[in-house]
Design a protein around this motif. Sequence first.
Motif, PDB file in Angstrom:
ATOM      1  N   MET A 295      -4.128 -19.583  35.902  1.00 24.31           N
ATOM      2  CA  MET A 295      -3.008 -19.822  34.937  1.00 24.31           C
ATOM      3  C   MET A 295      -2.568 -20.799  35.796  1.00 24.31           C
ATOM      4  O   MET A 295      -1.156 -21.034  34.571  1.00 24.31           O
ATOM      5  N   TRP A 296      -2.292 -21.357  36.962  1.00 29.89           N
ATOM      6  CA  TRP A 296      -1.682 -22.309  37.367  1.00 29.89           C
ATOM      7  C   TRP A 296      -2.155 -23.664  37.397  1.00 29.89           C
ATOM      8  O   TRP A 296      -1.687 -24.434  37.616  1.00 29.89           O
ATOM      9  N   ALA A 297      -3.711 -23.520  37.825  1.00 31.50           N
ATOM     10  CA  ALA A 297      -5.032 -24.733  38.196  1.00 31.50           C
ATOM     11  C   ALA A 297      -5.043 -25.541  36.512  1.00 31.50           C
ATOM     12  O   ALA A 297      -5.093 -26.648  37.103  1.00 31.50           O
ATOM     13  N   THR A 298      -5.191 -24.783  35.443  1.00 32.76           N
ATOM     14  CA  THR A 298      -4.904 -25.579  34.314  1.00 32.76           C
ATOM     15  C   THR A 298      -2.986 -25.851  33.593  1.00 32.76           C
ATOM     16  O   THR A 298      -3.309 -26.303  32.465  1.00 32.76           O
TER      17      THR A 298
ATOM     18  N   ALA B  36       2.826 -20.603  40.231  1.00 32.76           N
ATOM     19  CA  ALA B  36       2.756 -20.548  38.656  1.00 32.76           C
ATOM     20  C   ALA B  36       3.918 -20.586  38.103  1.00 32.76           C
ATOM     21  O   ALA B  36       5.475 -20.209  38.945  1.00 32.76           O
ATOM     22  N   HIS B  37       3.888 -22.192  37.256  1.00 30.34           N
ATOM     23  CA  HIS B  37       5.307 -21.815  36.163  1.00 30.34           C
ATOM     24  C   HIS B  37       6.592 -20.911  35.887  1.00 30.34           C
ATOM     25  O   HIS B  37       7.744 -20.898  36.133  1.00 30.34           O
ATOM     26  N   GLU B  38       5.443 -19.837  35.927  1.00 25.80           N
ATOM     27  CA  GLU B  38       6.522 -19.072  35.334  1.00 25.80           C
ATOM     28  C   GLU B  38       8.021 -17.672  36.386  1.00 25.80           C
ATOM     29  O   GLU B  38       8.334 -17.215  35.887  1.00 25.80           O
ATOM     30  N   TYR B  39       6.616 -17.811  37.339  1.00 29.03           N
ATOM     31  CA  TYR B  39       7.821 -17.283  38.598  1.00 29.03           C
ATOM     32  C   TYR B  39       8.186 -17.855  39.915  1.00 29.03           C
ATOM     33  O   TYR B  39       8.624 -18.290  40.617  1.00 29.03           O
ATOM     34  N   TRP B  40       8.715 -19.775  38.863  1.00 30.76           N
ATOM     35  CA  TRP B  40       9.398 -21.262  39.766  1.00 30.76           C
ATOM     36  C   TRP B  40      10.759 -20.332  39.859  1.00 30.76           C
ATOM     37  O   TRP B  40      10.703 -19.370  38.935  1.00 30.76           O
ATOM     38  N   GLY B  41      11.577 -20.862  40.751  1.00 28.26           N
ATOM     39  CA  GLY B  41      12.752 -20.248  40.951  1.00 28.26           C
ATOM     40  C   GLY B  41      13.399 -18.396  41.182  1.00 28.26           C
ATOM     41  O   GLY B  41      14.060 -18.242  41.160  1.00 28.26           O
ATOM     42  N   ARG B  42      11.668 -17.927  41.954  1.00 26.29           N
ATOM     43  CA  ARG B  42      12.946 -16.882  42.062  1.00 26.29           C
ATOM     44  C   ARG B  42      12.157 -16.248  43.687  1.00 26.29           C
ATOM     45  O   ARG B  42      12.032 -15.451  44.169  1.00 26.29           O
ATOM     46  N   GLY B  43      12.113 -17.744  44.549  1.00 22.18           N
ATOM     47  CA  GLY B  43      11.917 -17.769  45.508  1.00 22.18           C
ATOM     48  C   GLY B  43      10.146 -16.817  46.383  1.00 22.18           C
ATOM     49  O   GLY B  43      10.418 -16.934  47.351  1.00 22.18           O
ATOM     50  N   ILE B  44       9.526 -17.094  45.572  1.00 23.77           N
ATOM     51  CA  ILE B  44       8.202 -16.926  46.246  1.00 23.77           C
ATOM     52  C   ILE B  44       7.841 -17.617  46.953  1.00 23.77           C
ATOM     53  O   ILE B  44       6.878 -17.417  48.036  1.00 23.77           O
ATOM     54  N   ALA B  45       7.772 -19.139  46.292  1.00 24.39           N
ATOM     55  CA  ALA B  45       7.297 -19.900  47.379  1.00 24.39           C
ATOM     56  C   ALA B  45       7.907 -19.522  48.691  1.00 24.39           C
ATOM     57  O   ALA B  45       6.711 -20.062  49.423  1.00 24.39           O
TER      58      ALA B  45
END
Length: 167
Positions: free
Chosen positions: A19-22, A91-100
Amino acid sequence: MTNITLRPIELSDVDDFMMWATDERVTRFCLWSTYPSKEQAVDYIKNHAIPHPWLRLICLDDNRAVGSITVTPCTDSGYDRCRAEIGYVVAHEYWGRGIATLAVKMAAAAIFKEWPHLRRLQGVADVDNRGSQRVLEKSGFEREGVLRNYVELKGKIVDVVMYSIVV
């Protein structure tokens, strides 16, 4: 804020990994290129990710992996065993949610307990990668400065911003 856990990677995680590696939006600032095939991803997981000294998947409540985080010892010489470098991808769809940010905080807390010889955890971000810089800043890392012509990224030598936490 989303609840997350960190856990070791397994071969069965390959579909989540893809999901993120591609996704070139995700790998743009990574030292590695996108994975064009599932077979290459399986090879990476088996031969590099699983044996890595500290690689964890970033998982949501349902145990689904949405990214990964690594802490790699700095072992250029025997004199630098007191430091390690953190890296992460979501993964891009989870950016901006504080996960990283949450994952980096969790990893930093864990690694200083698991590796008692560690005194410095550092992270670098491309000077153009403001998102990654913000993650490190929000995670309590201190900006140390810009390292010019520091690393080769996809055939181009780039500047990075160095951050660290010391204990």
